[in-house]
Design an enzyme around this catalytic site. Structure first.
Site, PDB file in Angstrom:
ATOM      1  CG  ASP A   1      -7.571  -5.607   1.480  1.00 11.65           C
ATOM      2  OD1 ASP A   1      -8.613  -5.169   1.984  1.00 11.65           O
ATOM      3  OD2 ASP A   1      -7.410  -5.775   0.255  1.00 11.65           O
TER       4      ASP A   1
ATOM      5  CG  ASP B   1      -0.305 -20.528   1.409  1.00 10.71           C
ATOM      6  OD1 ASP B   1       0.152 -20.332   2.558  1.00 10.71           O
ATOM      7  OD2 ASP B   1       0.334 -21.140   0.524  1.00 10.71           O
TER       8      ASP B   1
ATOM      9  CG  ASP C   1     -13.024  -8.502   1.873  1.00 10.54           C
ATOM     10  OD1 ASP C   1     -12.866  -7.602   2.733  1.00 10.54           O
ATOM     11  OD2 ASP C   1     -13.486  -8.277   0.734  1.00 10.54           O
TER      12      ASP C   1
ATOM     13  CE  LYS D   1       3.522 -18.256  -0.052  1.00 11.86           C
ATOM     14  NZ  LYS D   1       2.733 -19.522  -0.048  1.00 11.86           N
TER      15      LYS D   1
ATOM     16  CE1 TYR E   1      -3.181  -3.047   0.764  1.00 15.79           C
ATOM     17  CE2 TYR E   1      -4.559  -1.087   0.651  1.00 15.79           C
ATOM     18  CZ  TYR E   1      -4.422  -2.462   0.615  1.00 15.79           C
ATOM     19  OH  TYR E   1      -5.535  -3.251   0.422  1.00 15.79           O
TER      20      TYR E   1
HETATM   21  C1  IPM Z   1     -10.533  -2.113   3.043  1.00 17.95           C
HETATM   22  C2  IPM Z   1     -10.714  -1.730   1.604  1.00 17.95           C
HETATM   23  C3  IPM Z   1      -9.632  -0.718   1.247  1.00 17.95           C
HETATM   24  C4  IPM Z   1      -8.288  -1.385   1.443  1.00 17.95           C
HETATM   25  C5  IPM Z   1      -9.772  -0.150  -0.172  1.00 17.95           C
HETATM   26  C6  IPM Z   1     -11.139   0.422  -0.434  1.00 17.95           C
HETATM   27  C7  IPM Z   1      -8.705   0.868  -0.459  1.00 17.95           C
HETATM   28  O1  IPM Z   1     -10.668  -2.856   0.790  1.00 17.95           O
HETATM   29  O2  IPM Z   1     -10.665  -1.222   3.910  1.00 17.95           O
HETATM   30  O3  IPM Z   1     -10.285  -3.278   3.325  1.00 17.95           O
HETATM   31  O4  IPM Z   1      -7.795  -2.062   0.544  1.00 17.95           O
HETATM   32  O5  IPM Z   1      -7.728  -1.208   2.517  1.00 17.95           O
HETATM   33 MN    MN Z   2     -10.548  -4.717   1.890  1.00 20.04          MN
END
Ligand code: IPM
Ligand code: MN
Length: 361
Positions: A254, A230, A258, A196, A137
């Site tokens: 990140d 992984d 999710d 990793k 990032y």
């Molecule tokens: C998150 C989102 C952000 C990230 C994006 C929207 C830049 O996916 O907060 O997880 O990658 O950090």
């Molecule tokens: Mn995200």
């Protein structure tokens, strides 16, 4: 009575709708637990960008620096090219205010359906500490010979010892204070490093060495585990009960959060905090702006309400934070049919009302 100065950035899509509910519950909590909130609204987001070409302005940023905390709805607009708002607003705040921790609990609340077979709230209950200031990032890299057959693109994973160390220290400290033993749910507090080291032999070697050095020197009481990223994905599905507190770099964090979010019932409930332990932190539901549900009153506001609860905890309003979380659990456990947009059995604002009612009861 204490007054907190709070910035509210409703943002794009369904952001404003969920933010109304988070503020509703915030006000109910303030009344009940005896504190004041001075709220300032900021209109940063896609609409403003399309009108003025501005993302987050420097003067806006200076104002945000003066606040006690920031609550954000969502950033991302279907008519704006991907990356502009994300980098110009969300990532800009994270970086400029040095919110170097992204704290993302993965907790299944009562009554919430999970796609994981035979798993319940007992098994899905851990926290991911995502490094939030560096890694890929950072944006270091470039593209050359663009548009030709020989074009080349580089985007580097960059970490220095300072960044890694401050993140690890936060994670160890968090595990010591909030790990499973600290919560009375187990006999050890455990921090798992997700890396990793078999391929990223520079960056995650740095992480791993720092992890053991710091743990050995200053956090002897916290057990240390290591997982490749992984394999972590696999165990998050198969044996989430193994996890207590996990720490990892920005990109891996990140991605795995999710996955974690879907195991806790999805984007309707998952919340996170962008934390600068010495500065101004920003709290947000981790789902996006959900354009297709915008303005329909069907989006789930619980993630925004949970983000607000995390904010209260960071401000030191621990009892209020805990009671808001309990109220959310009450609502998921006894009221909502589903956490999915349009399937809750209630509208967005009714869900906010339910949480506020449970809270003041
Ligand atoms: C998150 C989102 C952000 C990230 C994006 C929207 C830049 O996916 O907060 O997880 O990658 O950090
Ligand atoms: Mn995200």
């Amino acid at each position: 009575m204490k007054t907190y100065n709070l910035a509210i950035i409703p943002g794009d899509g369904t952001g404003p709708e969920v933010m109304v509910e988070a503020v509703k519950v915030l006000k109910a909590a303030a009344d009940k637990f005896g504190f004041n909130c001075a709220l300032t609204d900021y209109d940063f987001g896609g609409e403003r960008y399309m009108k003025t070409g501005e993302t987050l302005t420097d003067s806006g940023l200076d104002e945000l620096r003066q606040q006690d905390a920031i609550l954000l709805g969502a950033i991302g607009h279907p008519d704006v090219k991907p990356g502009i708002l994300e980098k110009g607003i969300l990532l800009k705040v994270r970086f400029a205010l040095d919110q170097y921790i992204n704290l993302r609990p993965v907790k299944l609340y009562p009554g919430v359906e999970t796609p994981l077979k035979d798993k319940g709230p007992e098994q899905i209950d851990y926290v991911v500490v995502r490094e939030n200031s560096g890694g890929i990032y950072t944006g270091l890299g470039g593209i050359a010979m663009k548009g030709t057959a020989h074009e080349v693109a580089v985007q580097s994973m960059v970490y220095n010892r300072f960044q890694v160390e401050r993140c690890l220290r936060f994670a160890f400290d968090y595990a010591r204070k909030h790990g499973k033993k600290a919560q009375g749910k187990g006999d050890e507090n455990t921090l798992g490093l997700v890396g990793k080291t078999n391929v990223l032999t520079y960056v995650y070697d740095l992480w791993e060495r720092a992890f053991h050095e710091i743990g050995e020197a200053d956090f002897k009481g916290v057990r240390r585990d290591y997982y490749h990223v992984d394999a972590t994905c696999m165990w998050m599905v198969k044996s989430p009960e193994w996890f207590d507190v996990l720490v990892t770099g920005n990109m891996f964090g990140d991605i795995i959060t999710d996955l974690g979010a879907i195991t806790q019932g999805g984007m309707g409930i998952a919340a996170g905090g962008n934390i600068n332990p010495e500065g101004v932190s920003m709290f947000e539901p981790i789902g996006g702006s959900a354009p297709k549900y915008t303005g329909k009153g069907v989006i789930n506001p619980l993630a925004a309400i949970c983000a607000m609860a995390m904010m209260l905890e960071t401000l030191g309003e621990n009892e209020a934070a805990e009671k808001v979380e309990d109220a959310v659990k009450g609502v998921t456990g006894t009221k909502l049919k589903s956490l999915a947009a349009g399937a809750m059995g209630y509208s967005t604002s009714e869900v906010g009302d339910l949480v506020a009612e449970q809270l003041v009861r």
